[in-house]
Design a protein around this motif. Structure first.
Motif, PDB file in Angstrom:
ATOM      1  N   PHE A 201      81.223  44.292   8.174  1.00 26.72           N
ATOM      2  CA  PHE A 201      80.095  45.005   7.577  1.00 26.72           C
ATOM      3  C   PHE A 201      78.981  45.196   8.595  1.00 26.72           C
ATOM      4  N   TYR A 202      78.202  46.229   8.378  1.00 26.68           N
ATOM      5  CA  TYR A 202      76.966  46.475   9.105  1.00 26.68           C
ATOM      6  C   TYR A 202      75.875  46.706   8.075  1.00 26.68           C
ATOM      7  N   MET A 203      74.767  46.003   8.225  1.00 23.74           N
ATOM      8  CA  MET A 203      73.636  46.148   7.326  1.00 23.74           C
ATOM      9  C   MET A 203      72.605  47.059   7.989  1.00 23.74           C
ATOM     10  N   ILE A 204      72.208  48.110   7.273  1.00 23.39           N
ATOM     11  CA  ILE A 204      71.191  49.025   7.765  1.00 23.39           C
ATOM     12  C   ILE A 204      69.957  48.887   6.894  1.00 23.39           C
ATOM     13  N   ASP A 205      68.801  48.800   7.547  1.00 23.41           N
ATOM     14  CA  ASP A 205      67.526  48.697   6.840  1.00 23.41           C
ATOM     15  C   ASP A 205      66.490  49.507   7.608  1.00 23.41           C
ATOM     16  N   ASP A 206      65.806  50.403   6.889  1.00 24.26           N
ATOM     17  CA  ASP A 206      64.797  51.269   7.511  1.00 24.26           C
ATOM     18  C   ASP A 206      65.344  51.999   8.738  1.00 24.26           C
ATOM     19  N   GLY A 207      66.581  52.470   8.628  1.00 20.28           N
ATOM     20  CA  GLY A 207      67.148  53.292   9.682  1.00 20.28           C
ATOM     21  C   GLY A 207      67.634  52.551  10.901  1.00 20.28           C
ATOM     22  N   GLN A 208      67.754  51.229  10.807  1.00 23.11           N
ATOM     23  CA  GLN A 208      68.199  50.431  11.951  1.00 23.11           C
ATOM     24  C   GLN A 208      69.293  49.455  11.532  1.00 23.11           C
ATOM     25  N   THR A 209      70.190  49.160  12.454  1.00 19.13           N
ATOM     26  CA  THR A 209      71.167  48.096  12.224  1.00 19.13           C
ATOM     27  C   THR A 209      70.451  46.759  12.361  1.00 19.13           C
ATOM     28  N   VAL A 210      70.499  45.951  11.291  1.00 19.96           N
ATOM     29  CA  VAL A 210      69.764  44.681  11.301  1.00 19.96           C
ATOM     30  C   VAL A 210      70.692  43.469  11.233  1.00 19.96           C
ATOM     31  N   PHE A 211      71.956  43.682  10.839  1.00 23.02           N
ATOM     32  CA  PHE A 211      72.887  42.549  10.762  1.00 23.02           C
ATOM     33  C   PHE A 211      74.305  43.089  10.762  1.00 23.02           C
ATOM     34  N   GLU A 212      75.225  42.299  11.263  1.00 26.73           N
ATOM     35  CA  GLU A 212      76.635  42.684  11.281  1.00 26.73           C
ATOM     36  C   GLU A 212      77.495  41.432  11.285  1.00 26.73           C
ATOM     37  N   GLY A 213      78.753  41.617  10.922  1.00 32.52           N
ATOM     38  CA  GLY A 213      79.656  40.479  10.963  1.00 32.52           C
ATOM     39  C   GLY A 213      80.900  40.725  10.149  1.00 32.52           C
ATOM     40  N   GLU A 214      81.713  39.680  10.038  1.00 24.98           N
ATOM     41  CA  GLU A 214      82.889  39.756   9.178  1.00 24.98           C
ATOM     42  C   GLU A 214      82.443  39.698   7.720  1.00 24.98           C
ATOM     43  N   MET A 215      83.175  40.390   6.854  1.00 25.28           N
ATOM     44  CA  MET A 215      82.764  40.476   5.455  1.00 25.28           C
ATOM     45  C   MET A 215      82.662  39.101   4.801  1.00 25.28           C
ATOM     46  N   LYS A 216      83.509  38.160   5.208  1.00 27.46           N
ATOM     47  CA  LYS A 216      83.471  36.835   4.584  1.00 27.46           C
ATOM     48  C   LYS A 216      82.128  36.156   4.819  1.00 27.46           C
ATOM     49  N   LEU A 217      81.436  36.498   5.922  1.00 28.23           N
ATOM     50  CA  LEU A 217      80.114  35.937   6.183  1.00 28.23           C
ATOM     51  C   LEU A 217      79.125  36.371   5.101  1.00 28.23           C
TER      52      LEU A 217
END
Length: 232
Positions: A201-217
């Motif tokens: 997964f990649y988490m986007i907030d306010d137009g920026q990548t803010v977090f990423e990792g394996e989905m289990k995380l």
């Protein structure tokens, strides 16, 4: 297979994406998550070349596709399923499929038959116009249309949106079959669906990548889900 590097996208006077970075490994389902308005749809529409004012870089199979027109990007082998399905309401299911074909050769017809086996609802509605289909059938048609050509990478935007639970289950089952042969970049608000399908997964907030990792995380981190998705 796909790499997005420091992507900035302007739409009119608005600076929507302000530094999106993500990678989609071949053979994976990678999910883009975030609140409404975070920039998820803009990210995949930028990959498809819908916006002229884009900076950064987008690499598909190690070649830059930045600022190429959508028809060229599609020819590279990237399929796109938009949020609103965007089928031709006045054409039948058969005609929608034929319009999407770049070639009507044996391989394309074989893929079509495979897709009709995957989505038997479409086979039953083969001569029915798109505008007369249910929401779930329209979503199936939109996915099938994107896959009828040789498509190594599929971009899917909110496939569960507006669907009844039974149709969400059918779409999930189909996506699990599709992932065996096609790499998927998925935007999805339904966390249950996203977490069951996604490898990364990649988490986007306010137009920026803010977090990423394996989905289990993300499945295990309630604080992270609350912070960026507002869900426990």
């Amino acid at each position: 297979m796909l790499k997005i590097k420091d992507l900035h996208t302007h739409i009119e006077q608005f600076h929507i994406l302000q530094g999106v970075n993500l990678e989609v490994p071949e053979g994976s389902v990678t999910v883009v998550l975030g609140r409404n308005g975070a920039g998820k749809t803009t990210t995949i529409r930028s990959v498809m070349g819908f916006y002229p004012n884009v900076k950064g870089d987008i690499l598909f199979q190690d070649q830059s596709i930045l600022q190429q027109p959508p028809y060229t990007i599609a020819k590279h082998g990237i399929g796109y399923v938009p949020e609103d399905q965007d089928i031709f309401a006045g054409l039948t299911v058969e005609e929608n499929m034929r319009v999407a074909m770049r070639k009507e050769d044996d391989k394309t017809r074989e893929r079509q038959e495979w897709l009709l086996d995957l989505f038997p609802d479409l086979k039953l509605a083969w001569k029915r116009k798109g505008g007369h289909l249910s929401g779930g059938q329209k979503q199936m048609l939109s996915i099938a249309r994107a896959l009828v050509n040789d498509t190594p990478l599929l971009l899917v935007d909110e496939p569960s949106k507006g669907l009844a639970p039974i149709m969400v289950e059918k779409v999930m089952e189909a996506m699990n079959v599709i992932r065996e042969t096609t790499t998927i970049l998925l935007v999805e608000q339904n966390f249950i669906m996203a977490s069951q399908l996604g490898d990364y997964f990649y988490m986007i907030d306010d137009g920026q990548t803010v977090f990423e990792g394996e989905m289990k995380l993300l499945q295990e981190d309630e604080g992270l889900r609350k912070k960026y998705l507002g869900i426990a």
